[in-house]
Each structure stands twice: as structure tokens, then as C-alpha cells.
Design an enzyme around this catalytic site. Structure first.
Site, PDB file in Angstrom:
ATOM      1  N   GLU A  13       0.815  -1.216   0.000  1.00  0.00           N
ATOM      2  CA  GLU A  13       0.000   0.000   0.000  1.00  0.00           C
ATOM      3  C   GLU A  13       0.852   1.271   0.000  1.00  0.00           C
ATOM      4  O   GLU A  13       0.372   2.358   0.320  1.00  0.00           O
ATOM      5  CB  GLU A  13      -0.943  -0.013   1.199  1.00  0.00           C
ATOM      6  N   SER A 141      -6.703  -2.264   1.746  1.00  0.00           N
ATOM      7  CA  SER A 141      -7.036  -1.649   0.459  1.00  0.00           C
ATOM      8  C   SER A 141      -7.589  -2.654  -0.550  1.00  0.00           C
ATOM      9  O   SER A 141      -7.566  -2.413  -1.751  1.00  0.00           O
ATOM     10  CB  SER A 141      -5.815  -0.925  -0.150  1.00  0.00           C
ATOM     11  N   TYR A 208      -9.774   4.063  -4.862  1.00  0.00           N
ATOM     12  CA  TYR A 208      -8.767   5.082  -5.131  1.00  0.00           C
ATOM     13  C   TYR A 208      -8.865   5.760  -6.489  1.00  0.00           C
ATOM     14  O   TYR A 208      -8.195   6.762  -6.707  1.00  0.00           O
ATOM     15  CB  TYR A 208      -7.369   4.480  -4.935  1.00  0.00           C
ATOM     16  N   ARG A 247     -11.540   3.685  11.784  1.00  0.00           N
ATOM     17  CA  ARG A 247     -12.683   3.593  10.867  1.00  0.00           C
ATOM     18  C   ARG A 247     -13.052   2.124  10.719  1.00  0.00           C
ATOM     19  O   ARG A 247     -12.206   1.307  10.348  1.00  0.00           O
ATOM     20  CB  ARG A 247     -12.334   4.189   9.503  1.00  0.00           C
ATOM     21  N   ASP A 249     -15.552  -0.939   9.086  1.00  0.00           N
ATOM     22  CA  ASP A 249     -16.292  -1.253   7.866  1.00  0.00           C
ATOM     23  C   ASP A 249     -17.347  -2.312   8.154  1.00  0.00           C
ATOM     24  O   ASP A 249     -17.112  -3.243   8.949  1.00  0.00           O
ATOM     25  CB  ASP A 249     -15.344  -1.746   6.782  1.00  0.00           C
ATOM     26  N   GLU A 261     -14.014  -5.110   9.665  1.00  0.00           N
ATOM     27  CA  GLU A 261     -12.671  -4.829  10.171  1.00  0.00           C
ATOM     28  C   GLU A 261     -12.586  -3.381  10.619  1.00  0.00           C
ATOM     29  O   GLU A 261     -13.473  -2.572  10.320  1.00  0.00           O
ATOM     30  CB  GLU A 261     -11.609  -5.110   9.117  1.00  0.00           C
ATOM     31  N   ASN A 263      -9.830  -0.029  10.859  1.00  0.00           N
ATOM     32  CA  ASN A 263      -8.587   0.540  10.345  1.00  0.00           C
ATOM     33  C   ASN A 263      -8.060   1.588  11.318  1.00  0.00           C
ATOM     34  O   ASN A 263      -8.804   2.484  11.735  1.00  0.00           O
ATOM     35  CB  ASN A 263      -8.835   1.194   8.991  1.00  0.00           C
ATOM     36  N   GLY A 267      -7.185   5.832   5.206  1.00  0.00           N
ATOM     37  CA  GLY A 267      -6.645   6.554   4.069  1.00  0.00           C
ATOM     38  C   GLY A 267      -6.909   8.046   4.129  1.00  0.00           C
ATOM     39  O   GLY A 267      -7.951   8.494   4.624  1.00  0.00           O
TER      40      GLY A 267
END
Length: 304
Positions: A13, A141, A208, A247, A249, A261, A263, A267
Site C-alpha cells: 500500500e 485496500s 482510489y 474507521r 467497515d 474490520e 482501520n 486513508g
């Protein structure tokens, strides 16, 4: 303050990290800080020396090193403050098989899953029905992730993960809207509903590439779902022992929300979800960076 902005690294990443660092550098300069950019891949042997010469370290790393807790452990050792979670929480969140155990212990509902190390038998079959998501246990990602619809697709999906050098997590492939909800300090930010414009899931391109997905914030869901997203995200943050921000999900299924999961270094590119959620809460990108630094300084005992 003199701020060391750490980006790059040597995970898969790396490109995402460098992209996000561009606008972080602009925000830090706009806030009046003296910014020193440090590419961890190119200058890892000098990381401690560079950090010791600065007042604060802003980490924008994804995967390992970064979300694995390594830079955080080094910074703790020399007493330099940084934003976000410490070494233990960072590693527990990055390791999907570990975080899912902590979710279960906290009573948080997650899809059924199986962990498969690289030296496992190749004839393994999960004990829950198809479809399956096969993903790297430590990756992010959506890189090297595969949606497996038939059992004969499983070996190739596992090989894709194992060839990347990671262990595999096989997760129940549930259907439903994808949502994400960030935590900032002790507050849940407005959740986001994600609708990829192509593909079967929120993959790397959807995340992205500009305009590759609809990201609706605040998410157009019932008030009860919004409340549950915030409550579960805060609970996941606490279960993993996280600090500052995170964050989480989700998939919204017919039976309710399923936590996928969490984070710890979300990002920060122009298309990333955390800045979008912060804007919906009234925070500009500069405001978000300033708040993250404020939380980091408060957490680690040093103030400007």
C-alpha cells in the site's frame, strides 16, 4: 511545531500512503507547522534520529510497517508523540484473525470466518457456505482479495494471498450495502454508504480511482442503523484498545449489521472516506489534521 510526516514504507500500500501524504503536508504547512517528509522505505535506519529532531510525528502508513505498530513502538521508546493508536492496538486491528476474536469477546457480530496459514493443507474447505471472500490476513485496500463463488476457485484465490507472503482469511461472502463509520476522539462521525460503480465489491479501483464509487455521507439509512453504526464502531475501537481515531467497515445484511474490520490509519487521499466523513461533521481537512494532532499530544503527554 516541527512535524515529521512519515509516509511510503515497503508494504503493497506504499503508493496509497504517498498519495495521502501530499495533502497532509499541505495541511500541516497551512496550520503553521514546519514539515519534514520522511519516506520510511528509503530512510528507515534514520527514523529514530529524524523523529528525535522533531516535536511531533504524523504517521501516514498503511499495512506493515505502520499499521503493525512498529513505528509506534519505536516512537514510544524515544518519547515522541504521534497521532492514533499505540503498538498493541495497531497490531490487533491489522491482524484480522486477532481482531475478529476480540470482536466476538465484546459481543460484536462479524461474518463467519476461517484462518489459513501459508503452510496449511491445500484441500481446506470452510465449514460455511459459498460465496467466500479470500483476503490477506494483514493486508488492506482490498489488494489480493478475491470473491470466490465456486469451490474450485478457492485454490487460486489462496495462492494469490500466499504468493504475496501473507496468511489467508476466508470470510463469509454476505450480500448487502457496504457502510463505514469513523471514530474521532470519543465521537462517531457520520457514516458513509458505499456503492461501487463496477465490480462485485469495494475493491482497490473503487477506493482510489476518482468517481469509481458513490460514497454517500451521511449514509441514507434509517436512524436506527446510523445509531448502531456509531455504537458498534465505538465498541470496536474500545475492544481493540485504540486511541485517537479509527474507521470500521460493515455489511448491512437482512439480519443486521456485520462488522468486517477496523482501520487504525485510515486513508487520507483526496478520495478517502475519513476526510469525507469529517467534512460532513463540519471539519475541513486542515481541521481534521489539527484535531488528530491535538488528540495525539493529549494521549502521549506532550502539548505544543
Amino acid at each position: 511545531m516541527k512535524v515529521l510526516l512519515v509516509a511510503g514504507g515497503w508494504s503493497i500500500e506504499r503508493v496509497v500512503s504517498l498519495s495521502g501524504a501530499v495533502q497532509i503536508e499541505k495541511a500541516l504547512a497551512s496550520l503553521g507547522h514546519d514539515v519534514v517528509v520522511h519516506d520510511l522505505s528509503e530512510h528507515f535506519p534514520g527514523f529514530i534520529t529524524a523523529a528525535a529532531a522533531c516535536d511531533f510525528v504524523f504517521l501516514n502508513l498503511h499495512g506493515a510497517p505502520g499499521e503493525d505498530g512498529l513505528p509506534q513502538a519505536l516512537l514510544d521508546a524515544i518519547g515522541r508523540p504521534y497521532q492514533g493508536s499505540g503498538p498493541a492496538g495497531s497490531f490487533l486491528a491489522l491482524n484480522k484473525a486477532a481482531s475478529k476474536q476480540l470482536y466476538a469477546a465484546a459481543g460484536l457480530d462479524t461474518p463467519r470466518w476461517a484462518f489459513l496459514p501459508r503452510d496449511a493443507a491445500t484441500d481446506f474447505t470452510p465449514d460455511f457456505p459459498l460465496p467466500w471472500f479470500v483476503k490477506p490476513n494483514l493486508g488492506g485496500s482490498s489488494i489480493h482479495m478475491t470473491l470466490v463463488r465456486t469451490a474450485d476457485e478457492l485454490p487460486a484465490a489462496l495462492a494469490r494471498v500466499f504468493d504475496s507472503g501473507d496468511d489467508a482469511l476466508i470470510e463469509e461472502g454476505l450480500s448487502g450495502p457496504e457502510l463505514t463509520c469513523a471514530v474521532l476522539g470519543e465521537v462517531a462521525l457520520p457514516p458513509i454508504l458505499i456503492r461501487p460503480k463496477a465490480g462485485d465489491f469495494f475493491n482497490y479501483a473503487s477506493k482510489y480511482e476518482p468517481d469509481a464509487a458513490e460514497e454517500l455521507c451521511p449514509a441514507p439509512v434509517d436512524a436506527a442503523v446510523t445509531e448502531a453504526l456509531g455504537r458498534i464502531s465505538l465498541a470496536a475501537h474500545a475492544a481493540l484498545g485504540l486511541d485517537g481515531y479509527s474507521r470500521s467497515d460493515f455489511i448491512l445484511t437482512e439480519s443486521g449489521l456485520k462488522l468486517l474490520e477496523t482501520n487504525t490509519l485510515p486513508g487520507m487521499t483526496p478520495t478517502s472516506l475519513l476526510p469525507r466523513s469529517a467534512r460532513a461533521a463540519g471539519l475541513s481537512f486542515d481541521d481534521l489534521i489539527a484535531r488528530l494532532m491535538e488528540l495525539g499530544l493529549a494521549q502521549r503527554g506532550k502539548r505544543p
